[in-house]
Write an enzyme that holds these catalytic residues in place. Structure first.
Site, PDB file in Angstrom:
ATOM      1  N   THR A 165     -33.171 -19.258 -29.850  1.00 18.33           N
ATOM      2  CA  THR A 165     -32.813 -18.744 -28.530  1.00 18.33           C
ATOM      3  C   THR A 165     -33.952 -19.038 -27.552  1.00 18.33           C
ATOM      4  OG1 THR A 165     -33.847 -16.556 -28.688  1.00 18.33           O
ATOM      5  CG2 THR A 165     -31.683 -16.823 -29.734  1.00 18.33           C
ATOM      6  N   GLU A 166     -33.695 -18.814 -26.274  1.00 15.27           N
ATOM      7  CA  GLU A 166     -34.743 -18.978 -25.271  1.00 15.27           C
ATOM      8  C   GLU A 166     -35.910 -18.023 -25.534  1.00 15.27           C
ATOM      9  OE1 GLU A 166     -30.831 -20.002 -23.121  1.00 15.27           O
ATOM     10  OE2 GLU A 166     -31.516 -18.574 -24.621  1.00 15.27           O
ATOM     11  N   TYR A 167     -35.572 -16.773 -25.849  1.00 13.48           N
ATOM     12  CA  TYR A 167     -36.610 -15.782 -26.146  1.00 13.48           C
ATOM     13  C   TYR A 167     -37.423 -16.187 -27.379  1.00 13.48           C
ATOM     14  CZ  TYR A 167     -35.034 -12.209 -22.829  1.00 13.48           C
ATOM     15  OH  TYR A 167     -34.737 -11.514 -21.681  1.00 13.48           O
ATOM     16  N   GLU A 168     -36.736 -16.685 -28.375  1.00 17.17           N
ATOM     17  CA  GLU A 168     -37.391 -17.077 -29.619  1.00 17.17           C
ATOM     18  C   GLU A 168     -38.440 -18.154 -29.382  1.00 17.17           C
ATOM     19  OE1 GLU A 168     -35.918 -18.152 -34.180  1.00 17.17           O
ATOM     20  OE2 GLU A 168     -34.494 -17.955 -32.533  1.00 17.17           O
ATOM     21  N   LYS A 198     -37.508   4.332 -27.548  1.00 16.15           N
ATOM     22  CA  LYS A 198     -37.567   5.792 -27.508  1.00 16.15           C
ATOM     23  C   LYS A 198     -36.545   6.399 -28.474  1.00 16.15           C
ATOM     24  CE  LYS A 198     -39.294   6.031 -22.778  1.00 16.15           C
ATOM     25  NZ  LYS A 198     -39.056   6.517 -21.393  1.00 16.15           N
ATOM     26  N   ASP A 222     -32.200  -5.526 -27.261  1.00 16.42           N
ATOM     27  CA  ASP A 222     -33.080  -4.500 -26.710  1.00 16.42           C
ATOM     28  C   ASP A 222     -33.474  -3.533 -27.827  1.00 16.42           C
ATOM     29  OD1 ASP A 222     -34.269  -2.360 -25.311  1.00 16.42           O
ATOM     30  OD2 ASP A 222     -32.993  -2.714 -23.561  1.00 16.42           O
ATOM     31  N   ASP A 227     -38.293  -9.763 -32.532  1.00 20.21           N
ATOM     32  CA  ASP A 227     -39.749  -9.865 -32.519  1.00 20.21           C
ATOM     33  C   ASP A 227     -40.377  -8.483 -32.631  1.00 20.21           C
ATOM     34  OD1 ASP A 227     -38.722  -9.259 -29.853  1.00 20.21           O
ATOM     35  OD2 ASP A 227     -40.825  -9.338 -29.226  1.00 20.21           O
ATOM     36  N   ASP A 253     -18.420  -5.410 -23.290  1.00 21.22           N
ATOM     37  CA  ASP A 253     -19.433  -4.527 -23.868  1.00 21.22           C
ATOM     38  C   ASP A 253     -19.240  -4.435 -25.381  1.00 21.22           C
ATOM     39  OD1 ASP A 253     -21.011  -2.258 -24.675  1.00 21.22           O
ATOM     40  OD2 ASP A 253     -21.005  -1.588 -22.591  1.00 21.22           O
TER      41      ASP A 253
END
Length: 212
Positions: A191-194, A122, A118, A154, A96
Protein backbone atom coordinates in the site's frame (compact mmCIF):
# COMPACT_ATOMS: atom_id res chain seq x y z
CA UNK A 1 0.81 10.96 4.49
CA UNK A 2 -1.12 14.19 4.99
CA UNK A 3 -4.88 14.45 5.24
CA UNK A 4 -6.63 14.77 1.94
CA UNK A 5 -8.41 18.06 1.44
CA UNK A 6 -11.92 17.62 0.15
CA UNK A 7 -12.20 18.79 -3.42
CA UNK A 8 -15.39 20.41 -4.53
CA UNK A 9 -17.48 18.26 -6.82
CA UNK A 10 -15.40 15.12 -6.30
CA UNK A 11 -18.33 13.09 -4.95
CA UNK A 12 -20.33 13.96 -8.04
CA UNK A 13 -17.43 12.91 -10.27
CA UNK A 14 -17.09 9.65 -8.34
CA UNK A 15 -20.78 8.87 -8.75
CA UNK A 16 -20.37 9.22 -12.51
CA UNK A 17 -17.93 6.26 -12.59
CA UNK A 18 -20.65 3.68 -13.25
CA UNK A 19 -18.20 1.21 -14.75
CA UNK A 20 -16.38 0.84 -11.41
CA UNK A 21 -18.54 2.25 -8.61
CA UNK A 22 -21.46 0.11 -7.42
CA UNK A 23 -24.01 2.56 -6.04
CA UNK A 24 -26.51 0.01 -4.70
CA UNK A 25 -24.36 -2.87 -3.39
CA UNK A 26 -27.14 -4.35 -1.25
CA UNK A 27 -28.87 -5.49 -4.44
CA UNK A 28 -25.85 -7.60 -5.40
CA UNK A 29 -25.66 -9.61 -2.18
CA UNK A 30 -24.94 -13.23 -3.08
CA UNK A 31 -24.33 -12.36 -6.75
CA UNK A 32 -20.82 -10.90 -6.75
CA UNK A 33 -19.03 -13.90 -8.26
CA UNK A 34 -21.57 -14.03 -11.08
CA UNK A 35 -21.02 -10.34 -11.77
CA UNK A 36 -17.30 -10.89 -12.15
CA UNK A 37 -17.60 -14.32 -13.73
CA UNK A 38 -14.90 -15.47 -11.30
CA UNK A 39 -14.68 -18.29 -8.76
CA UNK A 40 -12.67 -16.19 -6.28
CA UNK A 41 -13.80 -13.00 -4.56
CA UNK A 42 -11.33 -10.88 -2.57
CA UNK A 43 -12.25 -7.65 -0.79
CA UNK A 44 -10.18 -4.89 0.81
CA UNK A 45 -11.67 -2.98 3.73
CA UNK A 46 -10.51 0.61 3.75
CA UNK A 47 -9.06 0.57 0.26
CA UNK A 48 -7.74 4.14 0.44
CA UNK A 49 -6.16 5.47 -2.74
CA UNK A 50 -6.24 1.99 -4.26
CA UNK A 51 -2.60 1.19 -5.01
CA UNK A 52 -2.80 -2.19 -3.27
CA UNK A 53 -6.03 -3.54 -4.70
CA UNK A 54 -5.56 -2.24 -8.25
CA UNK A 55 -2.09 -3.81 -8.38
CA UNK A 56 -3.53 -7.12 -7.17
CA UNK A 57 -6.29 -6.95 -9.78
CA UNK A 58 -3.71 -6.25 -12.47
CA UNK A 59 -1.63 -9.27 -11.42
CA UNK A 60 -4.52 -11.73 -10.85
CA UNK A 61 -7.09 -11.59 -13.61
CA UNK A 62 -8.77 -14.79 -12.36
CA UNK A 63 -9.89 -13.07 -9.12
CA UNK A 64 -12.71 -10.57 -8.66
CA UNK A 65 -11.75 -7.67 -6.39
CA UNK A 66 -13.90 -5.23 -4.41
CA UNK A 67 -12.50 -2.18 -2.65
CA UNK A 68 -14.62 -0.83 0.21
CA UNK A 69 -14.02 2.76 1.32
CA UNK A 70 -16.24 5.30 3.10
CA UNK A 71 -14.37 8.50 2.12
CA UNK A 72 -15.38 9.66 -1.35
CA UNK A 73 -12.34 11.88 -1.98
CA UNK A 74 -9.97 8.98 -1.36
CA UNK A 75 -12.04 6.43 -3.24
CA UNK A 76 -12.10 8.66 -6.32
CA UNK A 77 -8.33 8.25 -6.59
CA UNK A 78 -8.64 4.46 -6.35
CA UNK A 79 -11.27 4.39 -9.08
CA UNK A 80 -9.05 6.56 -11.28
CA UNK A 81 -6.19 4.08 -10.88
CA UNK A 82 -8.44 1.21 -11.99
CA UNK A 83 -9.71 3.30 -14.88
CA UNK A 84 -6.21 4.23 -16.02
CA UNK A 85 -5.18 0.55 -15.93
CA UNK A 86 -8.41 -0.45 -17.74
CA UNK A 87 -9.05 -3.20 -15.19
CA UNK A 88 -12.00 -5.51 -15.82
CA UNK A 89 -11.98 -7.51 -12.57
CA UNK A 90 -12.52 -4.83 -9.93
CA UNK A 91 -15.39 -2.82 -8.42
CA UNK A 92 -15.57 -0.24 -5.65
CA UNK A 93 -18.10 0.49 -2.93
CA UNK A 94 -18.58 3.80 -1.12
CA UNK A 95 -19.72 2.03 2.01
CA UNK A 96 -19.15 1.70 5.77
CA UNK A 97 -17.57 -1.56 6.91
CA UNK A 98 -20.03 -1.66 9.82
CA UNK A 99 -22.73 -2.76 7.36
CA UNK A 100 -20.65 -5.34 5.50
CA UNK A 101 -22.95 -8.27 6.23
CA UNK A 102 -25.69 -6.44 4.31
CA UNK A 103 -23.78 -6.53 1.02
CA UNK A 104 -22.15 -9.96 1.09
CA UNK A 105 -23.91 -13.29 1.56
CA UNK A 106 -22.74 -15.97 3.97
CA UNK A 107 -19.72 -17.89 2.61
CA UNK A 108 -19.49 -15.57 -0.42
CA UNK A 109 -16.01 -14.11 0.15
CA UNK A 110 -12.72 -16.00 -0.21
CA UNK A 111 -10.34 -13.44 1.26
CA UNK A 112 -10.42 -10.14 3.17
CA UNK A 113 -7.53 -7.67 3.24
CA UNK A 114 -7.22 -5.20 6.12
CA UNK A 115 -4.22 -2.92 5.64
CA UNK A 116 -3.01 -0.24 8.07
CA UNK A 117 -6.41 0.54 9.52
CA UNK A 118 -6.87 3.20 12.20
CA UNK A 119 -5.47 1.72 15.45
CA UNK A 120 -7.92 3.66 17.66
CA UNK A 121 -5.38 3.58 20.54
CA UNK A 122 -7.69 4.83 23.31
CA UNK A 123 -9.36 2.06 25.29
CA UNK A 124 -12.81 3.63 24.97
CA UNK A 125 -12.48 3.30 21.18
CA UNK A 126 -11.65 -0.42 21.20
CA UNK A 127 -14.93 -1.33 19.48
CA UNK A 128 -14.00 0.81 16.48
CA UNK A 129 -10.94 -1.29 15.59
CA UNK A 130 -11.57 -3.33 12.45
CA UNK A 131 -10.21 -6.42 14.19
CA UNK A 132 -12.53 -6.12 17.20
CA UNK A 133 -14.63 -9.25 17.84
CA UNK A 134 -17.88 -7.72 16.55
CA UNK A 135 -16.22 -7.02 13.21
CA UNK A 136 -14.67 -10.49 13.21
CA UNK A 137 -18.15 -11.93 13.69
CA UNK A 138 -19.30 -10.14 10.53
CA UNK A 139 -16.25 -11.32 8.57
CA UNK A 140 -16.76 -14.88 9.74
CA UNK A 141 -20.28 -14.88 8.32
CA UNK A 142 -19.32 -13.73 4.84
CA UNK A 143 -16.08 -15.74 4.53
CA UNK A 144 -16.25 -19.31 3.25
CA UNK A 145 -14.68 -22.21 5.18
CA UNK A 146 -10.88 -21.90 4.84
CA UNK A 147 -11.40 -18.27 3.87
CA UNK A 148 -8.68 -15.88 5.00
CA UNK A 149 -8.07 -12.47 6.51
CA UNK A 150 -4.72 -10.91 5.59
CA UNK A 151 -3.92 -8.22 8.14
CA UNK A 152 -1.06 -5.71 8.04
CA UNK A 153 -0.24 -2.88 10.42
CA UNK A 154 2.66 -0.78 11.63
CA UNK A 155 1.14 -0.58 15.12
CA UNK A 156 2.51 -3.16 17.56
CA UNK A 157 -0.26 -2.76 20.15
CA UNK A 158 -2.98 -3.07 17.52
CA UNK A 159 -1.27 -6.18 16.16
CA UNK A 160 -1.11 -7.80 19.60
CA UNK A 161 -4.76 -6.92 20.20
CA UNK A 162 -5.72 -8.33 16.79
CA UNK A 163 -3.91 -11.63 17.32
CA UNK A 164 -5.70 -12.11 20.63
CA UNK A 165 -9.11 -11.27 19.19
CA UNK A 166 -8.66 -13.52 16.16
CA UNK A 167 -7.33 -16.42 18.23
CA UNK A 168 -10.15 -16.19 20.78
CA UNK A 169 -12.72 -15.95 18.00
CA UNK A 170 -11.68 -19.25 16.43
CA UNK A 171 -9.37 -18.16 13.63
CA UNK A 172 -6.26 -20.21 12.93
CA UNK A 173 -3.26 -17.86 12.82
CA UNK A 174 -0.51 -18.49 10.28
CA UNK A 175 2.52 -16.69 8.84
CA UNK A 176 2.78 -14.33 11.81
CA UNK A 177 5.54 -11.79 11.24
CA UNK A 178 6.72 -9.06 13.61
CA UNK A 179 8.90 -7.52 10.91
CA UNK A 180 7.84 -8.58 7.44
CA UNK A 181 10.76 -6.94 5.62
CA UNK A 182 13.55 -7.58 8.14
CA UNK A 183 15.53 -9.67 5.66
CA UNK A 184 14.97 -7.49 2.62
CA UNK A 185 12.26 -6.21 0.33
CA UNK A 186 9.88 -9.07 -0.38
CA UNK A 187 8.13 -9.28 -3.72
CA UNK A 188 4.76 -8.33 -2.22
CA UNK A 189 2.07 -5.86 -3.23
CA UNK A 190 2.34 -2.83 -0.97
CA UNK A 191 0.00 0.00 0.00
CA UNK A 192 1.01 3.65 -0.13
CA UNK A 193 1.31 3.71 3.66
CA UNK A 194 3.37 0.54 3.64
CA UNK A 195 5.97 2.01 1.29
CA UNK A 196 6.22 5.07 3.50
CA UNK A 197 6.71 3.03 6.68
CA UNK A 198 9.31 0.77 5.06
CA UNK A 199 11.29 3.82 3.96
CA UNK A 200 11.15 5.08 7.55
CA UNK A 201 12.53 1.77 8.80
CA UNK A 202 9.38 0.85 10.70
CA UNK A 203 8.55 -2.85 11.18
CA UNK A 204 5.50 -4.15 9.34
CA UNK A 205 3.39 -6.67 11.25
CA UNK A 206 1.48 -9.34 9.32
CA UNK A 207 -0.79 -12.29 9.99
CA UNK A 208 -2.92 -14.62 7.88
CA UNK A 209 -6.02 -15.72 9.80
CA UNK A 210 -8.00 -18.68 8.50
CA UNK A 211 -11.55 -19.81 9.24
CA UNK A 212 -11.82 -23.47 10.16
Amino acid sequence: MGRLRKKKGLLEKLLEKDNYLIKNPVEYKGKWKKIFGKDNLHIELGTGKGQFITTLAEKNEDVGYIGVEKIADVLFQAVKKAEDKELKNIKFLLFDVNQIENIFEENEVDRIYINFCDPWPKKRHTKRRLTYREFLSKYKKILKINGEIHFKTDNEKLFEFSLNEMSQFGFELRDISLNLYRDGDLDTVKTEYEEKFINQGKPIYFVRAIIK
